[in-house]
Design a protein around this motif. Structure first.
Motif, PDB file in Angstrom:
ATOM      1  N   LEU A 297       8.518  47.678  34.796  1.00 33.23           N
ATOM      2  CA  LEU A 297       9.485  47.651  33.707  1.00 33.23           C
ATOM      3  C   LEU A 297      10.873  48.007  34.234  1.00 33.23           C
ATOM      4  O   LEU A 297      11.876  47.401  33.846  1.00 33.23           O
ATOM      5  CB  LEU A 297       9.054  48.632  32.617  1.00 33.23           C
ATOM      6  CG  LEU A 297       7.682  48.335  32.029  1.00 33.23           C
ATOM      7  CD1 LEU A 297       7.253  49.436  31.086  1.00 33.23           C
ATOM      8  CD2 LEU A 297       7.691  47.012  31.305  1.00 33.23           C
ATOM      9  N   ASP A 298      10.924  48.988  35.176  1.00 27.68           N
ATOM     10  CA  ASP A 298      12.225  49.343  35.746  1.00 27.68           C
ATOM     11  C   ASP A 298      12.818  48.165  36.504  1.00 27.68           C
ATOM     12  O   ASP A 298      14.020  47.897  36.423  1.00 27.68           O
ATOM     13  CB  ASP A 298      12.064  50.527  36.716  1.00 27.68           C
ATOM     14  CG  ASP A 298      11.689  51.790  36.002  1.00 27.68           C
ATOM     15  OD1 ASP A 298      11.115  52.682  36.639  1.00 27.68           O
ATOM     16  OD2 ASP A 298      11.971  51.871  34.799  1.00 27.68           O
ATOM     17  N   CYS A 299      11.971  47.464  37.275  1.00 29.70           N
ATOM     18  CA  CYS A 299      12.460  46.332  38.062  1.00 29.70           C
ATOM     19  C   CYS A 299      12.987  45.233  37.164  1.00 29.70           C
ATOM     20  O   CYS A 299      14.059  44.661  37.414  1.00 29.70           O
ATOM     21  CB  CYS A 299      11.323  45.803  38.947  1.00 29.70           C
ATOM     22  SG  CYS A 299      11.819  44.498  40.042  1.00 29.70           S
TER      23      CYS A 299
ATOM     24  N   LYS B 178      19.960  43.615  34.250  1.00 30.66           N
ATOM     25  CA  LYS B 178      21.282  44.235  34.225  1.00 30.66           C
ATOM     26  C   LYS B 178      22.162  43.669  35.325  1.00 30.66           C
ATOM     27  O   LYS B 178      23.346  43.400  35.116  1.00 30.66           O
ATOM     28  CB  LYS B 178      21.126  45.752  34.408  1.00 30.66           C
ATOM     29  CG  LYS B 178      22.367  46.508  34.048  1.00 30.66           C
ATOM     30  CD  LYS B 178      21.972  47.922  33.646  1.00 30.66           C
ATOM     31  CE  LYS B 178      22.833  48.908  34.284  1.00 30.66           C
ATOM     32  NZ  LYS B 178      22.926  49.499  35.429  1.00 30.66           N
ATOM     33  N   PHE B 179      21.572  43.464  36.510  1.00 28.46           N
ATOM     34  CA  PHE B 179      22.346  42.947  37.635  1.00 28.46           C
ATOM     35  C   PHE B 179      22.905  41.562  37.326  1.00 28.46           C
ATOM     36  O   PHE B 179      24.056  41.251  37.616  1.00 28.46           O
ATOM     37  CB  PHE B 179      21.445  42.907  38.875  1.00 28.46           C
ATOM     38  CG  PHE B 179      22.104  42.379  40.107  1.00 28.46           C
ATOM     39  CD1 PHE B 179      21.704  41.180  40.658  1.00 28.46           C
ATOM     40  CD2 PHE B 179      23.108  43.085  40.741  1.00 28.46           C
ATOM     41  CE1 PHE B 179      22.295  40.692  41.808  1.00 28.46           C
ATOM     42  CE2 PHE B 179      23.709  42.608  41.884  1.00 28.46           C
ATOM     43  CZ  PHE B 179      23.298  41.409  42.424  1.00 28.46           C
TER      44      PHE B 179
ATOM     45  N   CYS C  39      11.863  35.632  36.319  1.00 31.01           N
ATOM     46  CA  CYS C  39      12.478  34.605  35.501  1.00 31.01           C
ATOM     47  C   CYS C  39      13.333  35.324  34.478  1.00 31.01           C
ATOM     48  O   CYS C  39      12.945  36.373  33.966  1.00 31.01           O
ATOM     49  CB  CYS C  39      11.411  33.778  34.800  1.00 31.01           C
ATOM     50  SG  CYS C  39      12.083  32.616  33.637  1.00 31.01           S
ATOM     51  N   THR C  40      14.510  34.778  34.204  1.00 32.23           N
ATOM     52  CA  THR C  40      15.390  35.463  33.277  1.00 32.23           C
ATOM     53  C   THR C  40      16.078  34.465  32.364  1.00 32.23           C
ATOM     54  O   THR C  40      16.198  33.292  32.683  1.00 32.23           O
ATOM     55  CB  THR C  40      16.397  36.334  34.072  1.00 32.23           C
ATOM     56  OG1 THR C  40      17.236  36.973  33.166  1.00 32.23           O
ATOM     57  CG2 THR C  40      17.216  35.490  34.988  1.00 32.23           C
ATOM     58  N   GLY C  41      16.495  34.948  31.208  1.00 27.78           N
ATOM     59  CA  GLY C  41      17.109  34.051  30.238  1.00 27.78           C
ATOM     60  C   GLY C  41      17.313  34.830  28.960  1.00 27.78           C
ATOM     61  O   GLY C  41      17.429  36.054  28.967  1.00 27.78           O
TER      62      GLY C  41
ATOM     63  N   VAL D 153      18.046  45.509  45.298  1.00 25.30           N
ATOM     64  CA  VAL D 153      19.154  45.187  44.398  1.00 25.30           C
ATOM     65  C   VAL D 153      20.185  46.313  44.425  1.00 25.30           C
ATOM     66  O   VAL D 153      21.400  46.062  44.411  1.00 25.30           O
ATOM     67  CB  VAL D 153      18.630  44.948  42.966  1.00 25.30           C
ATOM     68  CG1 VAL D 153      19.763  44.739  42.007  1.00 25.30           C
ATOM     69  CG2 VAL D 153      17.729  43.743  42.942  1.00 25.30           C
ATOM     70  N   ASN D 154      19.719  47.562  44.536  1.00 22.73           N
ATOM     71  CA  ASN D 154      20.652  48.688  44.656  1.00 22.73           C
ATOM     72  C   ASN D 154      21.520  48.539  45.883  1.00 22.73           C
ATOM     73  O   ASN D 154      22.732  48.736  45.852  1.00 22.73           O
ATOM     74  CB  ASN D 154      19.876  50.011  44.756  1.00 22.73           C
ATOM     75  CG  ASN D 154      19.423  50.490  43.403  1.00 22.73           C
ATOM     76  OD1 ASN D 154      19.960  50.083  42.392  1.00 22.73           O
ATOM     77  ND2 ASN D 154      18.426  51.357  43.392  1.00 22.73           N
TER      78      ASN D 154
END
Lengths: 485, 490
Positions: free
Chosen positions: A159-161, A167-168, A327-329, A362-363
């Motif tokens: 969930l954190d990932c 957010k990124f 996957c994002t959207g 990502v950090n």
């Protein structure tokens, strides 16, 4: 004699009547007060015969099902093909074996080589912070997650990932998959069903082709990275087609094509998508963490707002040096996949240590955006050094971290081409300790783009590495290809 | 097989009918209200999900969303920390809190207890992480082939009893990319009706014709084989190129073993190839953990292709195929997941190597044999106790997967929430993973459960079962006392 006479008289009278009935023109009989013509009787009889024939079943030869004995004979006679074709003589089977981490310098088959075969663009293999976060994860969670996401396989690092990636990139939500290529071939069938229209580039890699095939939609391919071809395809599909407004329409492209190193012109694609009302599915495996001022991908590179792209997928096995995909959207897009994407629902979730490696990667990218300019200068240096290689030319984009070298003049047969390129790669490894690879194709892949040598540039490569590669490549290709050109 | 009594079927149908009716009513009002709102800029675009496609998700599944996707904050071992969640709008959106509750884990696939940090495996995994790093960033045929991968392939082949093996990074992708590489147009796949989604996807992606035979019904399999060989391909009646029969070792929704010896003999008689998917059975059953072949006494050389995953019994990720040298060589040239996908992460490979060494006893202790005996004992004890309590439990003896029938849609959330309240994490499965009327709760036993854990689990399940009313069979103790009473009278 007396008996015969009345009979003869009666017969004669009947005959006379019948002949009168037939011979009389317009003979008329009156039955129950209705006038009936003579020809009507004939027609009535004809109709009766026709109806009778129609109601009878047509003649079919009797069906005889196969007897048990015949089936037994057929089963005995049947000879299946062998499950796999026999091993061809001289087929190349051995791949080089690595004995250390796949960084810019690695040990292959016992000796140290310069490694241009790993897509380690940001040099994160061997990064201390990432390894520490993985060790922490391993000690806390073990290796595997032992279950699919629906059945206690959702661990808080997942969930954190997901939140971190969303957010990124600046999108509302994202969803994690456990394997890089399964991302795209689960996302496409989740959104495209039978009857939808998909317009895809002909150079997409196998996973995208598999997703298109599994979706059972109508797929139309356009010429590789050719915007004019895309525009004319879209025009042809929507012109005059009223139904096209009711069905879903998608354009599927990759940001950096694995098979050629070209970059898709996103601003042009978004302009066409808005004109013809299509949705865009963008596969960003090789551009996430590479393109754009801060590594946010193709949309940042072209200055396109991220909301205009409907679905973005990426595998994390390249710049982020971990495994899996995301996957994002929009919220609707991501929520729908949690129940209907087969690679998410029916498969175990990503091992937790790989998810925490993704978060650390990502950090790192957020804290050190200068690695991107170092990577770009490495790519530019490589382009300059390899621009005059005998027999080979660079056919990839100047910003692509996959540098694609293909034969200047093909020999005409793909197998001979592949043979030549493999010989070059083997000799470069054996003689000069530089590890390079050719692009390999499965026989299930229907992409027709030419094969070549693929070099993966990393920010960890130094100038001496690049000059060693160019010297070796020029020498070996001069000697191998001199017989042909 | 499941025996569904008429009264239960009628009440279940009635419940679903009521839920559908209310769902449609809500949709109707939603459409009226939405038509009054101004249109968004998505005009002219067809909606990304048509109304009827996600009707089930929106109206039925979302009501009981809190029973699925429960996040945990610890390793998926025998006891886990389930993160507590709350919802303010009737389960439409669910929010995490930072509180956790410690629950007995009866849901994860942790058959041999390798899920958490292990004394033999974890130090070696960390060492390989430091040496090879978390990923190779490369496909297997390019630069992703490390010494660990080659070692694991040889070890897996030796463990399973086949000449060679090939490794892939994901179990789902193993099935869906290997089947197209083995068979194509002009071939026939005959698969069991309850096969997993990955096999269905692989069969569809291959282009071959697919026929289904009734679950575990050998007579029907033979009938289908005879008919198909005699008829040939549809319309042209040309003979089929080859026929592959696909079965699974343990069916995860039924807990049953497949009838492997009979399937092998039928396939040999008709010259069809066999493909065995041992995702749940490798490592978990059999005297030495070698899977369903070990348990049923079948020679591995009789099965043409054996497939398995490392997620369940070995506590890692990935899958493998074990077969003859020629088939593996062919697959290495053509399988797309081998050529295009990032190779398996080296620490995960090391975990499997260490786990197999523990199971075989090559680490110098007898922990492997103890784990195998423990899981067998645990599963048989748990199953017999559940049956005695009156639950309807499916599955064969020795199988660590135990489905308990629920049927009614209202019992699904009630059983799940009651168990969570009493600190047991159970898994409930409904449509579309199972047929609509046959929803169930599924228990997975692990070798790391102690006897006290199992007794606590039984207590809680009994209480939750009483609350939900799922004890469909009479309790056995009453039967035995009735028999004793009869004997006394006589």
């Amino acid at each position: 004699m007396d008996m015969a006479l009345p009979i003869v008289n009666a017969t004669a009278t009947v005959l006379a009547r019948v002949s009168a009935a037939f011979n009389a023109p317009l003979a008329r009989a009156v039955v129950f007060g209705v006038h009936i013509d003579g020809h009507l009787v004939v027609e009535g009889l004809l109709i009766a015969v026709i109806v009778f024939q129609l109601t009878r079943k047509s003649y079919k030869p009797p069906k005889k099902p196969l007897t048990e004995k015949e089936i037994d004979e057929l089963c005995d006679d049947w000879k299946p093909e062998p499950l796999c074709p026999p091993i061809k003589e001289g087929a190349r089977i051995d791949t080089p074996m690595l004995e250390s981490a796949a960084g810019p310098h690695t040990i292959v088959d016992g000796k140290e080589v310069v490694n241009f075969a790993s897509a380690n663009y940001l040099g994160l293999i061997g990064n201390e912070k990432i390894i520490d976060s993985c060790v922490g994860s391993l000690e806390k969670y073990g290796v595997g997650s032992c279950g699919p996401r629906g059945f206690y396989g959702t661990i808080d690092v997942h969930l954190d990932c997901e939140a971190k990636i969303a957010k990124f990139l600046g999108t509302p939500d994202s969803i994690l998959y456990s394997y890089g290529i399964s991302t795209i071939f689960s996302v496409i069938p989740a959104f495209c069903k039978k009857g939808d229209i998909i317009v895809a580039d002909e150079g997409v890699h196998w996973a995208v082709q598999n997703g298109l095939h599994l979706s059972r939609s109508t797929v139309v391919y356009f010429k590789h990275n050719d915007m004019a071809s895309l525009a004319s395809t879209l025009e042809k599909l929507t012109r005059g087609n009223k139904r096209a407004e009711k069905i879903r329409r998608y354009i599927v492209v990759e940001s950096i094509y694995q098979n050629s190193g070209q970059i898709a012109p996103l601003d042009e694609i978004v302009r066409l998508k808005e004109k013809y009302r299509f949705r865009v599915i963008l596969e960003e495996s090789h551009s996430f963490g590479v393109l754009g001022k801060s590594g946010r991908g193709l949309a940042e590179h072209y200055g396109v707002p991220i909301e205009k792209i409907d679905i973005i997928t990426a595998g994390m096995g390249n710049a982020l040096a971990t495994d899996g995909g995301f996957c994002t959207g929009s919220v609707r897009v991501v929520d729908h996949q949690r129940l209907s994407s087969s690679g998410y629902v029916f498969s175990a979730s990503l091992p937790p240590y790989l998810a925490s490696a993704a978060v650390s990667a990502v950090n790192y990218l957020e804290e050190n955006p200068s690695v991107l300019s170092n990577l770009r200068s490495n790519i530019a240096l490589l382009h300059k050094e390899l621009s005059d290689t005998p027999g080979l030319e660079i056919s990839s984009h100047v910003l692509s971290p996959i540098v694609f070298l293909k034969l200047k003049k093909s020999t005409g047969s793909p197998t001979t081409d592949l043979d030549l390129l493999e010989t070059i790669a083997e000799r470069v490894l054996k003689e000069d300790s530089v590890f390079i690879v050719t692009s390999k194709k499965s026989n299930l892949d229907r992409c027709k783009l030419p094969i070549g040598i693929r070099l993966f540039v990393s920010v960890g490569h130094t100038e001496s590495d690049i000059s060693a590669l160019s010297k070796s490549l020029k020498g070996v290709s001069a000697s191998v290809l001199s017989d042909y050109f | 097989m499941v025996r569904l009594p008429y009264s239960t079927a009628l009440t279940t149908l009635f419940s679903y009918g009521l839920l559908f009716a209310f769902g449609h009513l809500r949709d109707f009002f939603r459409r009226i209200i939405d038509s009054r709102k101004p249109t968004t800029n998505l005009k002219d675009y067809a909606p990304i999900c048509l109304g009827h496609e996600d009707f089930y998700t929106r109206r039925l599944f979302n009501r009981v969303q809190d029973c699925c996707n429960r996040p945990i904050a610890s390793a998926p071992d025998a006891w886990i920390d389930v993160i507590e969640r709350y919802s303010n709008d009737g389960n439409k959106t669910i929010h995490r809190t930072s509180k956790t509750s410690r629950c007995l884990n009866l849901g994860s696939y942790n058959y041999l207890g390798f899920a958490a940090a292990d004394e033999y495996c974890t130090p070696r995994v960390i060492e390989s992480l430091k040496k090879y790093s978390a990923s190779t960033c490369s496909v297997r045929v390019d630069g992703g082939n490390t010494k660990l991968h080659i070692e694991l392939e040889e070890l897996v082949a030796r463990f399973v009893g086949k000449p060679a093996a090939i490794l892939l990074g994901m179990g789902y992708a193993t099935n869906s990319t290997i089947i197209p590489a083995l068979i194509g147009k002009g071939g026939l796949i005959i698969s069991d009706s309850l096969n997993h989604n990955s096999i269905v996807n692989g069969a569809r992606g291959s282009g071959a014709a697919v026929r289904v035979f009734q679950h575990n019904n050998i007579a029907h399999l033979e009938e289908v084989l005879r008919e198909q060989i005699a008829q040939g391909q549809p319309r042209t009646h040309r003979p089929w190129n080859k026929i592959i029969v696909i079965v699974e070792g343990i069916y995860s929704m039924e807990g049953e073993l497949c009838k492997l010896p009979e399937v092998i003999s039928v396939c040999k008689k008709y010259k069809a190839y066999t493909y065995l998917d041992e995702a749940h059975s490798i490592g978990a059953i059999g005297k030495s953990g070698r899977g369903v072949c070990d348990l049923l006494g079948v020679d591995p050389a009789d099965v043409d292709i054996m497939m398995g995953t490392f997620t369940k019994s070995f506590g890692s990720c990935g899958g493998y195929i074990a077969a003859s040298k020629e088939i593996i060589h062919h697959l290495k040239q053509t399988c797309p997941a081998h050529i295009y996908a990032t190779s398996m992460s080296p620490p995960a490979v090391q975990q499997v190597i260490s786990a197999i060494k523990v199971i075989l006893g090559e680490d110098g202790t007898n922990r492997g044999a103890k784990k195998l005996a423990q899981i067998r004992e645990n599963s048989n004890f748990f199953r017999s106790e559940l049956k005695k309590m009156g639950f309807e439990v499916l599955g064969d003896n020795d199988s660590p997967v135990m489905p308990i029938m629920l049927y009614n849609p209202a019992k699904i959330p009630s059983f799940s929430r009651e168990c969570l309240r009493l600190n047991v994490a159970a898994v409930v499965v409904a449509f579309p993973a199972t047929p609509l009327l046959l929803s169930r709760a599924r228990i997975c036993i692990s070798a790391s459960h102690t006897r006290e854990d199992l007794i606590k689990g039984l207590e809680v399940l009994s209480k939750a079962g009483d609350v939900s009313g799922i004890k469909y069979f009479p309790v056995e103790q009453e039967k035995t006392t009735a028999v004793e009473k009869l004997k006394k009278i006589q």
